[in-house]
Scaffold this motif. Structure first.
Motif, PDB file in Angstrom:
ATOM      1  N   ARG A 214       0.800  -1.230   0.000  1.00 26.06           N
ATOM      2  CA  ARG A 214       0.000   0.000   0.000  1.00 26.06           C
ATOM      3  C   ARG A 214       0.830   1.276   0.000  1.00 26.06           C
ATOM      4  N   VAL A 215       2.016   1.219   0.591  1.00 26.47           N
ATOM      5  CA  VAL A 215       2.782   2.468   0.690  1.00 26.47           C
ATOM      6  C   VAL A 215       3.157   2.976  -0.703  1.00 26.47           C
ATOM      7  N   PRO A 216       2.972   4.270  -0.953  1.00 29.85           N
ATOM      8  CA  PRO A 216       3.276   4.833  -2.276  1.00 29.85           C
ATOM      9  C   PRO A 216       4.756   5.185  -2.420  1.00 29.85           C
ATOM     10  N   SER A 217       5.596   4.145  -2.373  1.00 29.00           N
ATOM     11  CA  SER A 217       7.044   4.308  -2.537  1.00 29.00           C
ATOM     12  C   SER A 217       7.559   3.189  -3.424  1.00 29.00           C
ATOM     13  N   ARG A 218       8.505   3.527  -4.272  1.00 23.84           N
ATOM     14  CA  ARG A 218       9.159   2.466  -5.043  1.00 23.84           C
ATOM     15  C   ARG A 218      10.107   1.662  -4.161  1.00 23.84           C
ATOM     16  N   TRP A 219      10.820   2.361  -3.285  1.00 27.71           N
ATOM     17  CA  TRP A 219      11.829   1.709  -2.439  1.00 27.71           C
ATOM     18  C   TRP A 219      11.334   1.571  -1.012  1.00 27.71           C
ATOM     19  N   LEU A 220      11.585   0.395  -0.425  1.00 25.57           N
ATOM     20  CA  LEU A 220      11.252   0.140   0.969  1.00 25.57           C
ATOM     21  C   LEU A 220      12.481  -0.403   1.688  1.00 25.57           C
ATOM     22  N   VAL A 221      12.617  -0.026   2.950  1.00 29.93           N
ATOM     23  CA  VAL A 221      13.539  -0.723   3.848  1.00 29.93           C
ATOM     24  C   VAL A 221      12.682  -1.316   4.947  1.00 29.93           C
ATOM     25  N   VAL A 222      12.615  -2.646   4.961  1.00 30.42           N
ATOM     26  CA  VAL A 222      11.752  -3.379   5.884  1.00 30.42           C
ATOM     27  C   VAL A 222      12.642  -4.205   6.800  1.00 30.42           C
ATOM     28  N   THR A 223      12.523  -4.012   8.104  1.00 27.69           N
ATOM     29  CA  THR A 223      13.379  -4.765   9.022  1.00 27.69           C
ATOM     30  C   THR A 223      12.536  -5.540  10.032  1.00 27.69           C
ATOM     31  N   PHE A 224      13.177  -6.580  10.573  1.00 29.80           N
ATOM     32  CA  PHE A 224      12.538  -7.448  11.554  1.00 29.80           C
ATOM     33  C   PHE A 224      13.510  -7.695  12.695  1.00 29.80           C
ATOM     34  N   PRO A 225      13.021  -7.705  13.930  1.00 29.50           N
ATOM     35  CA  PRO A 225      13.922  -8.023  15.049  1.00 29.50           C
ATOM     36  C   PRO A 225      14.304  -9.499  15.015  1.00 29.50           C
ATOM     37  N   THR A 226      15.549  -9.790  15.349  1.00 26.65           N
ATOM     38  CA  THR A 226      15.983 -11.187  15.446  1.00 26.65           C
ATOM     39  C   THR A 226      16.199 -11.602  16.896  1.00 26.65           C
TER      40      THR A 226
END
Length: 279
Positions: A214-226
């Motif tokens: 849904r976000v109107p961005s071509r680039w995403l930085v998506v992180t997850f806690p380990t």
């Protein structure tokens, strides 16, 4: 469930010093869910609502509310001094107030070096469910003309970030948004979703993953806690990496991955066949 019951729960929660700054829409949303679970028992719903707020908000902050005025008093002379080291020290101290941001501090330069080795220089950055991460902008190495869009559910934090980004000379907008309610989002070149998806998924299944589309961005930085806030792994790397890989495999994205000591990072190009930046 009546509207009066929802308001009674929301009002009781708002009287709590810890949660009085949380967006009213978020409190009401959790209150409605709590009333269903408690079968209309208002006192029990108040407890459940506070428990829900702790999981998505309170657990990441110190025992008492952050002293944003004190943080600004330290930031202001640092900004006015023009001394980069003094400013970074003041920002480092401020970011340590938020647990999620604090975990990344020792690797902040590495994090952004790896991100912007893969992502073209953005003009507009959106930082959703941002915590205090916008204070890390001096570590990003961005052009001074960048516009930073910061949002979270904490009304006082939004005001603080607005003043802090002004001190840093960053064009910005700082606002209160509840992502579970699917608000309209402003277009950006790059959107940061740092440890956001799992937090949203705990509140409503599917909403975190849908946000990536849904976000109107071509680039995403998506992180997850380990690791958990208590520094236990609990198989979190495998859980999150398997879920993201399965989701991304169904899309024509280009994805690159790297790791920090406590965080799994995905850099996503949602339109790999599009024109290069600046063309």
């Amino acid at each position: 469930m009546s509207a009066d019951d929802v308001q009674a729960v929301a009002s009781a929660v708002a009287r709590s010093k810890r949660y009085t700054v949380v967006a009213p829409d978020t409190v009401r949303r959790l209150a409605r869910k709590a009333l269903v679970s408690s079968q209309g028992n208002v006192p029990d719903a108040v407890k459940r609502t506070k428990r829900g707020l702790h999981e998505i908000y309170g657990a990441y902050l110190p025992g008492s509310a952050p002293n944003y005025r004190s943080m600004l008093r330290r930031l202001r002379p640092a900004a006015e001094s023009g001394d980069a080291e003094q400013m970074e020290a003041a920002l480092d101290s401020a970011m340590r107030v938020h647990a999620s941001t604090r975990e990344r501090l020792d690797e902040l330069s590495l994090f952004y070096r790896e991100v912007f080795r893969r992502v073209p220089q953005p003009t507009v950055i959106a930082d959703l469910a941002c915590g205090l991460n916008p204070l890390s902008i001096p570590w990003m190495g961005l052009d001074s003309s960048v516009t930073y869009l910061a949002s979270d559910i904490d009304t006082e934090q939004a005001r603080f970030l607005g003043e802090a980004l002004t001190l840093l000379g960053v064009e910005h907008r700082s606002e209160v948004l509840d992502l579970v309610l699917e608000p309209e989002l402003a277009p950006a070149d790059l959107t940061l979703l740092l440890k956001t998806v799992p937090c949203l998924e705990r509140q409503r299944t599917g909403v975190g993953w849908e946000l990536l589309e849904r976000v109107p961005s071509r680039w995403l930085v998506v992180t997850f806690p380990t690791k958990s806030l208590g520094q236990r792994s609990k198989g979190m790397f495998q859980t999150h990496s398997s879920a993201f890989d399965a989701y991304a495999a169904q899309r024509s994205w280009r994805v690159e991955q790297f790791e920090l000591s406590n965080e799994l990072v995905y850099v996503v190009d949602k339109d790999p066949d599009g024109e290069p930046a600046g063309s």
